[in-house]
Design a protein around this motif. Structure first.
Motif, PDB file in Angstrom:
ATOM      1  N   HIS A  18      49.381  17.075   0.545  1.00 28.27           N
ATOM      2  CA  HIS A  18      48.035  16.629   0.910  1.00 28.27           C
ATOM      3  C   HIS A  18      47.577  15.491   0.002  1.00 28.27           C
ATOM      4  CE1 HIS A  18      46.479  20.049   3.620  1.00 28.27           C
ATOM      5  NE2 HIS A  18      47.795  20.160   3.526  1.00 28.27           N
ATOM      6  N   HIS A  19      46.703  14.657   0.574  1.00 25.33           N
ATOM      7  CA  HIS A  19      46.080  13.561  -0.168  1.00 25.33           C
ATOM      8  C   HIS A  19      44.582  13.840  -0.211  1.00 25.33           C
ATOM      9  CE1 HIS A  19      44.941   9.610  -1.574  1.00 25.33           C
ATOM     10  NE2 HIS A  19      46.190   9.175  -1.534  1.00 25.33           N
ATOM     11  N   TYR A  20      43.979  13.739  -1.405  1.00 32.66           N
ATOM     12  CA  TYR A  20      42.593  14.161  -1.593  1.00 32.66           C
ATOM     13  C   TYR A  20      41.602  13.005  -1.716  1.00 32.66           C
ATOM     14  CZ  TYR A  20      44.573  18.714  -1.597  1.00 32.66           C
ATOM     15  OH  TYR A  20      45.226  19.847  -1.178  1.00 32.66           O
ATOM     16  N   GLY A  21      42.061  11.788  -1.413  1.00 32.54           N
ATOM     17  CA  GLY A  21      41.131  10.704  -1.169  1.00 32.54           C
ATOM     18  C   GLY A  21      40.978   9.644  -2.224  1.00 32.54           C
TER      19      GLY A  21
ATOM     20  N   GLY B  45      33.287  13.544  -1.446  1.00 29.12           N
ATOM     21  CA  GLY B  45      32.917  13.435  -0.033  1.00 29.12           C
ATOM     22  C   GLY B  45      32.285  12.108   0.343  1.00 29.12           C
ATOM     23  N   MET B  46      32.306  11.136  -0.566  1.00 25.58           N
ATOM     24  CA  MET B  46      31.641   9.846  -0.329  1.00 25.58           C
ATOM     25  C   MET B  46      32.624   8.702  -0.544  1.00 25.58           C
ATOM     26  SD  MET B  46      28.298   8.372  -2.288  1.00 25.58           S
ATOM     27  CE  MET B  46      27.650   6.745  -1.914  1.00 25.58           C
TER      28      MET B  46
ATOM     29  N   THR C 203      42.126  15.230   2.587  1.00 31.11           N
ATOM     30  CA  THR C 203      41.641  16.607   2.569  1.00 31.11           C
ATOM     31  C   THR C 203      40.336  16.680   1.782  1.00 31.11           C
ATOM     32  OG1 THR C 203      43.899  17.458   2.680  1.00 31.11           O
ATOM     33  CG2 THR C 203      42.196  18.975   1.928  1.00 31.11           C
ATOM     34  N   LYS C 204      39.330  17.323   2.369  1.00 23.20           N
ATOM     35  CA  LYS C 204      38.014  17.393   1.752  1.00 23.20           C
ATOM     36  C   LYS C 204      37.970  18.373   0.586  1.00 23.20           C
ATOM     37  CE  LYS C 204      34.205  17.705   3.762  1.00 23.20           C
ATOM     38  NZ  LYS C 204      33.060  18.186   4.557  1.00 23.20           N
ATOM     39  N   GLY C 205      36.985  18.173  -0.262  1.00 21.25           N
ATOM     40  CA  GLY C 205      36.682  19.157  -1.279  1.00 21.25           C
ATOM     41  C   GLY C 205      35.985  20.354  -0.671  1.00 21.25           C
ATOM     42  N   MET C 206      35.809  21.377  -1.464  1.00 22.57           N
ATOM     43  CA  MET C 206      35.163  22.596  -0.994  1.00 22.57           C
ATOM     44  C   MET C 206      33.658  22.386  -0.876  1.00 22.57           C
ATOM     45  SD  MET C 206      37.497  25.006  -3.467  1.00 22.57           S
ATOM     46  CE  MET C 206      36.668  26.548  -3.171  1.00 22.57           C
ATOM     47  N   ASP C 207      33.052  22.963   0.162  1.00 24.28           N
ATOM     48  CA  ASP C 207      31.600  22.907   0.331  1.00 24.28           C
ATOM     49  C   ASP C 207      30.938  23.936  -0.577  1.00 24.28           C
ATOM     50  OD1 ASP C 207      31.482  20.866   2.201  1.00 24.28           O
ATOM     51  OD2 ASP C 207      31.650  22.222   3.912  1.00 24.28           O
TER      52      ASP C 207
ATOM     53  N   THR D  57      29.553  18.605  -1.329  1.00 26.42           N
ATOM     54  CA  THR D  57      30.960  18.592  -1.748  1.00 26.42           C
ATOM     55  C   THR D  57      31.065  17.991  -3.139  1.00 26.42           C
ATOM     56  OG1 THR D  57      31.519  18.095   0.543  1.00 26.42           O
ATOM     57  CG2 THR D  57      33.266  17.875  -1.043  1.00 26.42           C
ATOM     58  N   THR D  58      31.309  18.718  -4.234  1.00 25.59           N
ATOM     59  CA  THR D  58      31.242  20.147  -4.487  1.00 25.59           C
ATOM     60  C   THR D  58      30.154  20.414  -5.516  1.00 25.59           C
ATOM     61  OG1 THR D  58      33.631  20.445  -4.099  1.00 25.59           O
ATOM     62  CG2 THR D  58      32.541  22.129  -5.371  1.00 25.59           C
TER      63      THR D  58
END
Length: 587
Positions: free
Chosen positions: A389-392, A399-400, A446-450, A478-479
């Motif tokens: 996975h790639h986390y951005g 999330g931004m 892949t998004k972070g946890m809410d 997030t988060t």
């Protein structure tokens, strides 16, 4: 621009006040100034600037400003030992040194305003009066007579939580470990020292390793596996302009250490900034076949960081901003700075994590990471880390989207509230950047946890720029609150904790809003212990998070380890005072 006045109680004797004011009559002639310039380009008129006279309230203002803008790099007592400054090739100034104390107050005032290299320029951030307050407080720290205020110590915030002091530790402690077989705690320092002691007899602490034994001069990661210790960090090369990552294995044979190398990397450039995070978090896989290790980013948000021209055009590298998986029996590997080679070797586990300073497995073998975002007002992340996975990062954090990736973007602090006023001092790192790396094609981040709160969930609204509390709006973020610096992630993977804490997690916020210019717009809180309730959400194929503060009042809490029902929290500490270990009992 002015910042809000912050009340700070500092007791000063009349003798100190007289000493402080007498310093301001000191002047430097042109030849003295030339000798002490050291490449600053100080104008001769700077030495002639005279500091206004302040009473003790002015010195208190200086301390408040120091806590917000200077403490992270220069350290609590001004010895140049702040954790944020540890990555820099040129270390932050030690205000106790004769070289600093010999300079006139006018020169110090000028340097604070102009900055140089990794030292930010504060002329557009602080008023002249505030810079003079800082000069006065720097003199105070450097006198050797300053007394750092004693905090009351950590306090529990929830029933069933009890906090007690366990022991003092050596300065700049960075990791704490538990050895189950011999019921011992270990801790290591940033400068390469390793200590251990029986858990029930902390007064029997012994130093078992120094940097000379393993060679890692910038030590940030450690893991125990049976009688074997793994240490991870960086070694500077190329006259301190470059670096190599290292992992060393130390096995005890009849109580004698046997040292071998797991891996090293080829050379790549350091950045001479606080953003150069290095090789850090280290964890053994549940099946005991692999070592997972984090290499943090070398930039704030993907910008060029060339170490004053030593590595032209360098941004992040294939060896940075990733989590690697290494066979536990590996011997003397050499990791290349080539992403295709690294992937072909099978060593790249996950990508796009800016600074995952702590990682932890749960009882089902899932890997989680807490991650620091950059100086822009993006939230801090917690990720469920999965292979491939790639986390951005650097395109997305908290999330931004990072605005510098868009060719038409121009940083304007007047119109962009996410350009934090404390970060404006480093505005050179934010710029119109057509050469910013393009997003990898076909990759879904892949998004972070809410985080559904109720705590650590402040954020800046994208529409209005206002700081909001997600709990008030009944929405997740997030988060975590921006600039929290979550560290010390632990999970009750053996389901031993009682009541509502069974099977849950904890993390520490290293930063405190009242001591951080970046975090201050969001909250005065921090340096606390957060309880994390994670629940899998099949619709999101991710975990949701509920976060509650359960203890506060730590000083630079950097790591933690769970032993049965007790959480042992390690403080970083400075060169002068050292830190502590606190025992947090969960009943």
């Amino acid at each position: 621009m002015k910042i809000a006045s912050i009340p700070v109680s500092i007791c000063l004797s009349m003798l100190w006040t007289i000493w402080l004011f007498s310093c301001e009559g000191r002047k430097e002639n042109a030849e003295d100034l030339k000798d002490k310039d050291n490449g600053w380009g100080i104008p001769s008129e700077a030495a002639l600037l005279q500091q206004p006279e302040f009473d003790s309230a002015g010195l208190a203002q200086g301390k408040a400003l120091y806590d917000i803008y200077c403490w992270a790099c220069h350290g609590e007592t001004g010895m140049g030992d702040g954790a944020a400054g540890g990555a820099m090739g040129s270390q932050p100034a030690n205000f106790h040194s004769e070289a600093v104390q010999a300079q006139s107050s006018g020169v110090l005032f000028w340097k604070i305003g102009e900055g140089r290299g990794t030292m930010p320029a504060f002329a557009d951030v602080l008023t002249d009066e505030q810079r003079w307050y800082l000069v006065a407080y720097i003199r105070h720290l450097g006198s050797g007579k300053a007394e750092v205020e004693s905090a009351p110590g950590p306090q529990a915030l929830r029933e069933g939580i009890k906090v007690e002091h366990w022991m003092k530790v050596a300065p700049r402690a960075i990791r704490i470990l538990y050895e189950r077989e011999r019921h011992r705690l270990w801790y290591v320092t940033f400068e390469g020292e390793v200590f251990r002691f029986p858990l029930d007899r902390p007064y029997e602490v012994e130093k078992v390793l120094s940097v000379e034994d393993h060679g890692i001069s910038r030590l940030q990661g450690a893991a125990l596996h049976g009688n074997t210790l793994y240490l991870t960090g960086n070694i500077r090369v190329n006259d301190n302009k470059g670096t190599t990552g290292w992992m060393m294995r130390i096995r005890w044979d009849k109580d004698q250490p046997v040292v071998s190398k797991v891996f090293s990397t080829v050379e790549y450039g350091t950045t001479n900034t606080p953003f150069d995070h290095g090789w850090s978090a280290t964890a053994i896989s549940p099946d005991e076949k692999y070592i997972y290790v984090v290499s943090g980013s070398r930039t704030d948000h993907g910008e060029v960081q060339d170490n004053l021209g030593a590595y032209p055009g360098s941004r992040d590298e294939p060896l940075t901003a990733r989590i690697f998986r290494i066979p536990i029996d590996a011997e003397d590997l050499l990791l290349p700075n080539d992403i295709e080679e690294l992937k072909a070797m099978g060593y790249v586990y996950a990508e796009g994590l800016r600074n995952a300073f702590d990682i932890e497995f749960d009882g089902q073998g899932n890997l989680f990471a807490v991650v620091n975002s950059g100086d822009y007002d993006q939230n801090e992340d917690m990720f469920w880390v999965r292979e491939g996975h790639h986390y951005g990062y650097p395109w997305v954090m908290g999330g931004m989207e990072t605005p510098q990736q868009f060719p038409g973007w121009h940083p304007d602090p007047e119109n962009d509230p996410f350009l934090n006023t404390a970060a404006v001092a480093r505005l050179d790192d934010f710029y119109n950047d057509p050469g910013f790396a393009k997003r990898p094609q076909g990759v879904v981040f892949t998004k972070g946890m809410d985080n559904y709160g109720p705590d650590a969930n402040k954020f800046r609204d994208t529409a209005t720029g206002k700081v909001m509390d997600a709990s008030d709006l009944k929405i997740p973020i997030t988060t975590f609150t921006p600039h929290s610096s979550p560290l010390g992630l632990v999970i009750d993977r053996e389901q031993k904790l009682p009541g509502p804490y069974k099977g849950t997690a904890f993390t520490l916020r290293y930063t405190k809003g009242s001591k951080s210019g970046l975090m201050k717009p969001f909250t005065e809180l921090g340096e606390d212990l957060l309880h994390l309730e994670m629940s899998y959400n099949p619709e999101k194929d991710n975990y949701d998070l509920r976060t509650t503060r359960v203890a506060e009042g730590f000083s630079q809490p950097v790591d933690a380890v769970l032993v049965d029902n007790d959480l042992f929290v390690l403080e970083y500490g400075g060169r002068q005072r050292g830190g502590n270990i606190w025992k947090v009992s969960i009943e």
